[in-house]
Scaffold this motif. Structure first.
Motif, short mmCIF file in Angstrom:
data_model
loop_
_atom_site.label_atom_id
_atom_site.label_comp_id
_atom_site.label_asym_id
_atom_site.label_seq_id
_atom_site.Cartn_x
_atom_site.Cartn_y
_atom_site.Cartn_z
N THR A 111 0.84 -1.19 0.00
CA THR A 111 0.00 0.00 0.00
C THR A 111 0.88 1.24 0.00
O THR A 111 1.79 1.36 0.82
CB THR A 111 -0.92 0.02 1.24
N VAL A 112 0.59 2.17 -0.92
CA VAL A 112 1.38 3.40 -0.99
C VAL A 112 0.57 4.64 -0.62
O VAL A 112 1.15 5.66 -0.25
CB VAL A 112 2.06 3.59 -2.38
N ALA A 113 -0.76 4.55 -0.68
CA ALA A 113 -1.60 5.68 -0.26
C ALA A 113 -3.01 5.20 0.02
O ALA A 113 -3.52 4.31 -0.67
CB ALA A 113 -1.63 6.77 -1.33
N VAL A 114 -3.63 5.79 1.04
CA VAL A 114 -5.03 5.55 1.37
C VAL A 114 -5.63 6.90 1.74
O VAL A 114 -5.18 7.55 2.67
CB VAL A 114 -5.21 4.57 2.55
N TRP A 115 -6.64 7.31 0.98
CA TRP A 115 -7.33 8.58 1.24
C TRP A 115 -8.67 8.26 1.88
O TRP A 115 -9.52 7.62 1.28
CB TRP A 115 -7.55 9.34 -0.06
N VAL A 131 -13.49 -0.48 0.48
CA VAL A 131 -12.53 -0.50 -0.62
C VAL A 131 -12.05 -1.96 -0.66
O VAL A 131 -10.96 -2.30 -0.20
CB VAL A 131 -11.38 0.51 -0.38
N ARG A 132 -12.89 -2.82 -1.19
CA ARG A 132 -12.82 -4.27 -0.98
C ARG A 132 -11.57 -4.97 -1.46
O ARG A 132 -11.00 -5.79 -0.73
CB ARG A 132 -14.04 -4.92 -1.63
N GLN A 133 -11.16 -4.73 -2.69
CA GLN A 133 -9.99 -5.45 -3.21
C GLN A 133 -8.73 -5.08 -2.43
O GLN A 133 -7.93 -5.94 -2.10
CB GLN A 133 -9.79 -5.16 -4.70
N TRP A 134 -8.56 -3.78 -2.15
CA TRP A 134 -7.41 -3.35 -1.36
C TRP A 134 -7.48 -3.92 0.05
O TRP A 134 -6.48 -4.38 0.59
CB TRP A 134 -7.36 -1.82 -1.30
N TRP A 135 -8.68 -3.91 0.64
CA TRP A 135 -8.84 -4.41 2.00
C TRP A 135 -8.38 -5.86 2.09
O TRP A 135 -7.67 -6.25 3.00
CB TRP A 135 -10.30 -4.27 2.44
N ARG A 136 -8.76 -6.66 1.09
CA ARG A 136 -8.36 -8.07 1.08
C ARG A 136 -6.87 -8.24 0.81
O ARG A 136 -6.24 -9.14 1.35
CB ARG A 136 -9.16 -8.83 0.02
N ALA A 137 -6.32 -7.37 -0.06
CA ALA A 137 -4.90 -7.49 -0.45
C ALA A 137 -3.96 -7.09 0.68
O ALA A 137 -2.96 -7.75 0.92
CB ALA A 137 -4.62 -6.65 -1.69
N SER A 138 -4.26 -5.98 1.38
CA SER A 138 -3.33 -5.56 2.43
C SER A 138 -3.94 -4.66 3.50
O SER A 138 -3.34 -4.47 4.55
CB SER A 138 -2.12 -4.85 1.82
N GLY A 139 -5.10 -4.11 3.26
CA GLY A 139 -5.68 -3.15 4.19
C GLY A 139 -6.00 -3.68 5.56
O GLY A 139 -5.75 -3.02 6.57
N ARG A 140 -6.53 -4.88 5.63
CA ARG A 140 -6.96 -5.40 6.93
C ARG A 140 -5.82 -5.65 7.90
O ARG A 140 -6.01 -5.72 9.09
CB ARG A 140 -7.82 -6.65 6.76
N SER A 141 -4.59 -5.76 7.37
CA SER A 141 -3.44 -6.01 8.24
C SER A 141 -2.74 -4.72 8.66
O SER A 141 -1.76 -4.77 9.41
CB SER A 141 -2.44 -6.92 7.53
N MET A 142 -3.22 -3.57 8.22
CA MET A 142 -2.58 -2.29 8.53
C MET A 142 -3.15 -1.66 9.80
O MET A 142 -4.29 -1.92 10.17
CB MET A 142 -2.75 -1.32 7.37
N LYS A 143 -2.36 -0.82 10.42
CA LYS A 143 -2.79 0.00 11.57
C LYS A 143 -2.97 1.43 11.06
O LYS A 143 -2.12 1.93 10.33
CB LYS A 143 -1.72 -0.02 12.66
N PHE A 144 -4.05 2.07 11.44
CA PHE A 144 -4.36 3.42 10.96
C PHE A 144 -4.43 4.42 12.09
O PHE A 144 -4.86 4.06 13.18
CB PHE A 144 -5.69 3.40 10.20
N PRO A 145 -4.06 5.66 11.82
CA PRO A 145 -3.50 6.18 10.57
C PRO A 145 -2.09 5.65 10.36
O PRO A 145 -1.35 5.42 11.31
CB PRO A 145 -3.49 7.69 10.75
N ALA A 146 -1.72 5.44 9.11
CA ALA A 146 -0.41 4.90 8.75
C ALA A 146 0.48 6.03 8.25
O ALA A 146 0.13 6.72 7.30
CB ALA A 146 -0.57 3.83 7.67
N ASN A 147 1.61 6.23 8.92
CA ASN A 147 2.53 7.29 8.54
C ASN A 147 2.99 7.13 7.10
O ASN A 147 3.39 6.06 6.69
CB ASN A 147 3.76 7.30 9.45
N GLY A 148 2.94 8.22 6.34
CA GLY A 148 3.39 8.23 4.97
C GLY A 148 2.42 7.61 3.99
O GLY A 148 2.66 7.61 2.79
N VAL A 149 1.31 7.07 4.47
CA VAL A 149 0.34 6.40 3.61
C VAL A 149 -1.02 7.08 3.71
O VAL A 149 -1.69 7.31 2.72
CB VAL A 149 0.22 4.90 3.98
N THR A 150 -1.45 7.41 4.92
CA THR A 150 -2.76 7.99 5.16
C THR A 150 -2.85 9.42 4.65
O THR A 150 -1.95 10.21 4.85
CB THR A 150 -3.08 7.97 6.68
N GLY A 151 -3.97 9.73 4.00
CA GLY A 151 -4.23 11.09 3.55
C GLY A 151 -5.73 11.33 3.57
O GLY A 151 -6.53 10.40 3.66
#
Length: 176
Positions: free
Chosen positions: A64-68, A85-105
């Motif tokens: 993941t490089v950006a999430v708005w 945002v289903r496809q992204w959520w399945r690919a890598s989103g569900r394992s992330m902690k938010f807000p994510a530095n450098g990714v969250t916008g």
């Protein structure tokens, strides 16, 4: 033996490591510029879309490089709808902690949105075929996913394009 023994050079002093370092490859681009057009929809209830941008390499994990999204909501309530945002959520989103530095916008308004990524941010360390994926989902709206394949290392000026039909407009990628 001391490897950083100074060597006298006309006009200054530098270490031996700098003298014997390989030259930088000017032809390899260091940045991927992405332009994403978010269309202005004529609907009764308009909400800015949540957008996820990630890079996939065949046989590798998604990066993941950006999430708005609405990351400023109290009690971090904006994350509740990230799973839409289903496809992204399945690919890598569900394992992330938010807000994510450098990714969250923040969500973005309609119009052309420009964002740039470095090689390190893209996770494009090894040469090969990659895919930049952009997915948008909007409350009281639809979903859309676009894929733009690219080769790393890319040549400066190379890029790609895709065009959405509903939630995303034109998307372009260029390397510099």
């Amino acid at each position: 033996m001391q490897l950083s023994t100074p060597v006298r050079i006309v006009g200054g002093t530098i270490g031996l490591g700098a003298v014997f370092a390989p030259p930088a490859l000017a032809a390899d681009p260091a940045t991927m510029d992405v332009t994403i057009t978010i269309p202005q929809l004529k609907v009764a209830e308009y909400h800015k879309p949540y957008v996820a941008i990630w890079v996939e390499k065949a046989g590798g994990t998604a990066k993941t490089v950006a999430v708005w999204y609405d990351h400023d909501m109290k009690a971090n309530e904006g994350t509740k709808w990230l799973r839409d945002v289903r496809q992204w959520w399945r690919a890598s989103g569900r394992s992330m902690k938010f807000p994510a530095n450098g990714v969250t916008g923040a969500t973005r308004a309609p119009g052309a949105q420009k964002i740039s990524f470095t090689r390190a941010q893209l996770g494009a360390a090894a040469p090969g075929q990659y895919t930049l994926v952009i997915e948008a989902a909007r409350e009281v709206g639809g979903r859309e996913l676009l894929r733009i394949p690219f080769t790393w290392p890319a040549k400066a000026g190379a890029g790609g394009r895709a065009a959405g039909k509903t939630e995303l407009g034109a998307v372009s990628v260029a390397f510099r």
